[in-house]
Design an enzyme around this catalytic site. Structure first.
Site: not given
Ligand code: NAD
Ligand code: TYD
Length: 341
Positions: A13, A36, A87, A127-129, A155, A159, A184, A194, A212, A281
């Site tokens: 993403f 990967k 992730s 991540t802020d998590e 997770y 991180k 997020n 997500k 949830y 949670h």
């Molecule tokens: P995502 O799950 O959409 O994508 C992860 C990508 O990494 C995929 O393309 C997957 O194929 C690749 N990958 C997984 N394992 C691998 C490995 N062993 N070797 C090579 N590639 C591998 O994740 P995302 O939401 O795009 O998040 C990207 C980064 O940003 C992550 O490090 C996540 O912790 C961080 N992040 C995400 C959010 C969010 O809201 N999505 C917020 C803050 C930080």
């Molecule tokens: P998520 O997108 O998994 O991000 P994160 O847990 O990393 O913040 O979830 C965002 C919020 O939405 C989290 O409080 C969990 C909630 N959630 C639901 O209520 N229902 C769902 O099906 C999912 C995937 C998440």
């Protein structure tokens, strides 16, 4: 000056959005996406840039030391941005092992490659998590870069471990690193496990919307392009060894987001189903982005009203992208996660 940038996890993403943003902004740079292609990686996302002369895709695992070292030897990157990770919090509760492997051991391999081959900048996308959560009834509390690490899920623990390792490689071996901790993200190409894309896809298919607990948990939502812009600023102007929080002061309750999606798509709120809460949670996330604003002039540019409209429109107009995903193994995942919930 031109640069060669390795982007790990660029078929996911945020990584794919980052490559699109950067290839447009820095057409003189060369980009290598190392991914990967796990369940979350999607090569079709990168189709629009696949034939560009300054883009190369390499299918490899960041835990594969030989593959990573060979790529560094071949490409001599100036910058590495590490997005590659497992992730999804719910999957980490189901199966922590792969999170430890990719998120910690994979980061260690990337660090060793940077140390061996030399690098101008390694950027760790965190991540802020890693800060744990905040109470709902103390809205004045925000995560700053000084907030102690205090993780909740496998997770976030993985991180946080990676962040500590990256900081250790900086202090011990002088690897020039930066770390960003973002809230997020939402936007196009987010995997429909997500919250936001799952609710959009389910609503479009008239399926129930599994909220949830009571849906009162709060997340601080940022449009993905704003995250990409922040990382671009950090890798060019951020101070080596520093952590930067990224967030847009946009706290929202889950239930309000789900209702907003129903409204935007003209679907009834009766689709909302309250299901058993996530284990451990986190209640509330909220970022204080003062440091990146003061040091690098970063401010979010897309407000939530515009960003969520762009996102919903994208999922409406790109059904084949997510329908392909949800017709495969995703169905088993969905049944495991939501079947008896
Ligand atoms: P995502 O799950 O959409 O994508 C992860 C990508 O990494 C995929 O393309 C997957 O194929 C690749 N990958 C997984 N394992 C691998 C490995 N062993 N070797 C090579 N590639 C591998 O994740 P995302 O939401 O795009 O998040 C990207 C980064 O940003 C992550 O490090 C996540 O912790 C961080 N992040 C995400 C959010 C969010 O809201 N999505 C917020 C803050 C930080
Ligand atoms: P998520 O997108 O998994 O991000 P994160 O847990 O990393 O913040 O979830 C965002 C919020 O939405 C989290 O409080 C969990 C909630 N959630 C639901 O209520 N229902 C769902 O099906 C999912 C995937 C998440």
């Amino acid at each position: 000056m031109t640069k060669t940038i390795i982007v790990t996890g660029g078929a996911g993403f945020i990584g794919s959005n980052f490559i699109f943003y950067m290839i447009d902004k820095h057409p003189d740079y060369r980009f290598i996406c190392l991914d990967k292609l796990t369940y979350a990686g999607n090569l079709s996302t990168l189709t629009p840039i696949m034939d560009k002369p300054n883009f190369r895709f390499v299918k490899a695992d960041i835990c594969d030391r030989t593959a990573v070292f060979n790529l560094f030897e071949e490409e001599k990157p100036d910058v590495v941005v590490n997005f590659a990770a497992e992730s999804h919090v719910d999957r980490s509760i189901e199966n922590p092992g792969v999170f430890l492997e990719t998120n910690i051991m994979g980061t260690a391999v990337m660090m060793d490659a940077c140390r061996k081959y030399g690098i101008e900048r390694y950027h760790q996308v965190s991540t802020d998590e890693v800060y744990g959560d905040l109470p709902i009834d103390k809205p004045e509390l925000l995560f700053t870069e000084m907030t102690p690490i205090h993780t909740s899920s496998p997770y976030s623990a993985s991180k946080a471990s990676a962040d500590l390792l990256v900081l250790a490689y900086h202090r011990t071996f002088g690897v020039p690193i930066t770390i960003s901790r973002c809230s997020n993200n939402y936007g196009p190409y987010q995997f429909p496990e997500k919250l936001i894309p799952l609710m959009i896809a389910n609503a479009l298919n008239d399926k129930s919307l599994p909220v949830y607990g009571e849906g009162l948990n709060v997340r601080d939502w940022l449009y993905v392009d704003d995250h990409c812009k922040a990382i671009d600023l950090i890798i060019h102007n951020g101070r080596v060894g520093e952590v930067y929080n990224i967030g847009g002061h946009n706290e929202m309750r889950n239930i309000d987001i789900v209702k907003l999606i129903c409204g935007a798509l003209g679907k009834p709120e009766s689709l909302i189903t309250y299901v058993t809460d996530r284990k451990g949670h986190d209640m509330r996330y909220a970022i204080d982005p003062t440091k990146i604003h003061n040091e690098l002039g970063w401010l979010p540019e897309t407000n939530f009203a515009d960003g969520i409209k762009l996102t919903i429109d994208w999922y409406v107009n790109n059904r084949p992208w997510w329908q392909e995903i949800i017709s495969g193994d995703y169905q088993y995942y969905y049944e495991r996660m939501y079947g008896n919930r």
